[in-house]
Design a protein around this motif. Structure first.
Motif, short mmCIF file in Angstrom:
data_model
loop_
_atom_site.label_atom_id
_atom_site.label_comp_id
_atom_site.label_asym_id
_atom_site.label_seq_id
_atom_site.Cartn_x
_atom_site.Cartn_y
_atom_site.Cartn_z
N ALA A 188 51.21 31.14 26.12
CA ALA A 188 49.77 30.43 27.16
C ALA A 188 48.52 31.10 27.19
O ALA A 188 48.63 33.21 26.56
N LEU A 189 47.78 30.89 26.95
CA LEU A 189 46.21 32.00 26.74
C LEU A 189 45.88 32.20 27.96
O LEU A 189 45.92 30.96 29.34
N LEU A 190 46.03 33.44 28.67
CA LEU A 190 45.93 33.93 29.70
C LEU A 190 44.20 34.51 29.74
O LEU A 190 44.33 35.77 28.72
N SER A 191 43.45 34.03 30.35
CA SER A 191 42.13 34.59 30.75
C SER A 191 41.85 35.96 32.07
O SER A 191 43.06 36.10 32.65
N GLY A 192 40.86 36.47 32.48
CA GLY A 192 40.93 37.40 33.33
C GLY A 192 40.95 36.23 35.02
O GLY A 192 40.70 36.44 36.56
N GLY A 193 41.15 34.73 34.76
CA GLY A 193 39.96 34.07 35.69
C GLY A 193 41.47 33.72 36.44
O GLY A 193 42.28 34.56 36.62
N PHE A 194 41.37 32.57 37.93
CA PHE A 194 41.72 32.31 38.35
C PHE A 194 43.37 31.15 37.42
O PHE A 194 44.31 31.22 38.53
N ASP A 195 43.05 30.31 36.84
CA ASP A 195 43.49 29.06 36.86
C ASP A 195 44.62 29.27 35.88
O ASP A 195 45.87 29.16 35.98
N SER A 196 44.15 30.42 34.66
CA SER A 196 45.46 29.97 33.91
C SER A 196 46.43 31.04 34.16
O SER A 196 47.28 31.09 33.76
N PRO A 197 46.49 32.41 34.71
CA PRO A 197 48.10 32.53 35.72
C PRO A 197 49.26 31.44 36.42
O PRO A 197 49.80 31.51 36.13
N VAL A 198 47.97 30.73 36.91
CA VAL A 198 48.33 29.39 37.82
C VAL A 198 49.45 28.82 36.42
O VAL A 198 50.42 28.82 37.07
N GLU A 228 60.41 30.83 29.16
CA GLU A 228 59.88 31.53 28.75
C GLU A 228 58.32 31.60 27.89
O GLU A 228 57.73 31.39 27.71
N VAL A 229 57.37 32.57 29.43
CA VAL A 229 56.25 32.63 28.87
C VAL A 229 55.53 33.20 27.75
O VAL A 229 55.86 34.91 28.82
N ILE A 230 55.38 33.23 27.18
CA ILE A 230 54.49 34.60 26.19
C ILE A 230 53.17 34.62 26.71
O ILE A 230 52.59 33.51 26.02
N LEU A 231 52.27 35.64 26.57
CA LEU A 231 50.65 35.57 26.79
C LEU A 231 49.68 36.04 25.95
O LEU A 231 50.09 36.83 25.75
N GLN A 270 47.49 44.37 34.72
CA GLN A 270 48.20 43.63 36.32
C GLN A 270 48.24 42.09 35.98
O GLN A 270 49.40 41.84 36.74
N LEU A 271 47.21 41.12 35.77
CA LEU A 271 47.94 39.87 35.84
C LEU A 271 49.52 39.22 35.07
O LEU A 271 50.83 39.03 35.74
N ALA A 272 49.67 39.60 33.89
CA ALA A 272 51.05 40.23 33.13
C ALA A 272 51.92 40.69 33.78
O ALA A 272 53.36 40.04 33.55
N LYS A 273 51.80 41.63 34.98
CA LYS A 273 52.25 42.63 35.14
C LYS A 273 53.18 41.59 36.92
O LYS A 273 54.43 41.37 36.77
N GLN A 274 52.51 41.09 37.01
CA GLN A 274 52.52 40.48 38.19
C GLN A 274 53.05 38.78 37.78
O GLN A 274 54.16 38.54 38.46
N MET A 322 43.30 27.96 43.72
CA MET A 322 43.58 29.09 44.07
C MET A 322 45.08 29.21 45.55
O MET A 322 45.81 30.54 45.65
N ASN A 323 44.74 28.17 45.78
CA ASN A 323 46.30 28.58 47.10
C ASN A 323 47.50 28.86 45.74
O ASN A 323 48.87 29.91 46.62
N ILE A 324 47.39 27.93 45.26
CA ILE A 324 49.01 28.49 44.13
C ILE A 324 48.73 30.27 44.31
O ILE A 324 49.68 30.49 44.45
N ALA A 325 48.10 30.16 43.64
CA ALA A 325 47.27 32.08 42.80
C ALA A 325 47.40 32.86 44.11
O ALA A 325 48.04 34.06 43.74
N LYS A 326 47.81 32.70 45.68
CA LYS A 326 47.95 33.06 46.42
C LYS A 326 48.89 33.44 46.69
O LYS A 326 49.21 34.15 47.03
N LYS A 327 50.14 32.80 46.46
CA LYS A 327 51.23 32.34 47.15
C LYS A 327 52.25 32.95 46.06
O LYS A 327 52.89 34.18 45.88
N ILE A 328 51.18 32.77 43.97
CA ILE A 328 52.46 33.43 43.36
C ILE A 328 51.88 35.51 43.08
O ILE A 328 52.17 35.93 42.49
#
Ligand code: ATP
Ligand code: MG
Length: 353
Positions: free
Chosen positions: A175-185, A196-199, A218-222, A318-324
């Motif tokens: 997964a391409l992980l930016s620092g935004g809201f979408d890619s962590p979700v 298994e997701v490699i970031l 921090q995002l990766a840790k969460q 955003m709602n999912i981001a809050k939950k996770i």
């Protein structure tokens, strides 16, 4: 004892034992001291960690539909009455109950105690001792009795997990992980479906601050709470971006950044035998995500790309981001390398050629 129930995976005929094994392994991975055992249609987790800690962990393990903390009673009505009454009394003392109900489930049908007998006798016992009536609809307390081969487990509250399927290390994606809201979700969505997701994160050290580096870590840790093992690649992107800026017209730069990001991620994926790439793209959300631009950018890699958020609105994401638990991290100030030397209005309809 924690009784862990799995939902969707209970339906999978042939794969069922594979999924069950993975789920037990993934629980064991996050609660090393636990004795994790298979039972009829559920998993029993015996651990010394606190209920609070166990809740924190189990609500993040994909494949866990719901779970409950339960007390074990012997398989006779006296022991069931005594154990259930002790639990009910404790709750009643904290917040007085107006009514209750008993729900008995028998996993083994050949036990002597049958469901109506437990419901009746235990119901009478609790009603009598606490002096409250039974009520079937919306009771203040639902006392659940699960009868297994040689014991009864008594619990009162189901705690919902994330659902989905247990993460399988044989099913890797990048997964391409930016620092935004979408890619962590987006990454979470794939974990929840058993990957298994490699970031992979791209950064430009000319614009990089310590805060940005921290944020991505921090995002990766969460996110690492949701799978047994997490790898984060940080790709230094500044030299490539410098070359792009030299050769590419300003309004195309962001799209070319994206192409190269995907190509590098594809290389990482091949190295790990990962099968798909994942992005947080949502159709039409921003200029780089018009249907033409996505088509053109995605056409520059061979590997298929999962876009689990393609049809989601920002507020749903955003709602999912809050939950996770990624919302507050994503909300920290941040500059993405994609906006490095690009105009305010990038090309909206890039063609493949
Ligand atoms: P996000 O909130 O995930 O950043 P966004 O709405 O800001 O998404 P874009 O910035 O256009 O959208 O990015 C689209 C997708 O491209 C992201 O979801 C992510 O998968 C990928 N991406 C963007 N920037 C980076 C980066 N610096 N490193 C890795 N991936 C990135
Ligand atoms: Mg972004």
């Amino acid at each position: 004892m924690i009784i862990v129930h799995y939902g969707e995976l209970a339906l999978k005929g042939k794969n069922r034992s594979h999924f069950e094994r993975l789920l037990r392994k993934n629980i064991q991975n996050k609660i090393p001291d636990a004795n994790v055992k298979k039972d009829m249609g559920h998993v029993n987790v015996d651990t010394k960690i606190s209920n609070k800690k166990a809740t924190e962990i189990l609500t993040k393990i994909p494949g866990v539909e719901y779970f409950s903390f339960s007390e074990k009673a012997e398989l006779n009505i006296e022991s069931i009455n005594k154990t259930a009454l002790a639990i009910a009394k404790k709750i009643h003392k904290k917040t007085p109950l107006k009514n209750f109900k008993i729900t008995t489930k028998r996993r083994y049908k050949d036990t002597e105690l049958d469901t109506p007998t437990i419901n009746n006798k235990l119901g009478f016992h609790i009603g009598d001792k606490l002096n409250i009536p039974a009520q079937m609809k919306d009771p203040d307390l639902n006392i659940k009795v699960e009868v297994v081969k040689d014991a009864a487990f008594i619990s009162t509250e189901d705690i919902r997990g994330v659902g989905g399927f247990p993460v399988d290390p044989e099913q890797k994606v990048v997964a391409l992980l930016s620092g935004g809201f979408d890619s962590p979700v987006a990454a979470f969505k794939l974990m929840k479906r058993g990957c298994e997701v490699i970031l992979v994160h791209f950064q430009n050290k000319n614009t990089l601050t310590k805060a940005v580096q921290d944020k991505v870590e921090q995002l990766a840790k969460q996110l690492s709470n949701f799978q047994p093992k997490t790898q984060l690649y940080i790709v230094h992107f500044e030299d490539i971006q410098k070359d792009i800026i030299k050769d590419v017209k300003a309004d195309y730069r962001m799209l070319i950044y994206r192409c190269i990001m995907l190509q590098i991620a594809e290389g990482i994926a091949q190295k790990h035998k990962a099968r798909f790439l994942v992005t947080g793209d949502a159709l039409s959300q921003v200029a780089s995500q018009t249907i033409n631009n996505l088509e053109s950018v995605y056409s520059t890699v061979e590997m298929r790309i999962f876009t689990p958020l393609i049809g989601f609105d920002k507020n749903e994401i955003m709602n999912i981001a809050k939950k996770i638990g990624t919302f507050d991290i994503s909300n920290l100030p941040y500059g993405d390398c994609c906006s490095y030397f690009v105009p305010e209005h990038p090309k909206l309809r890039a063609r493949k050629d």
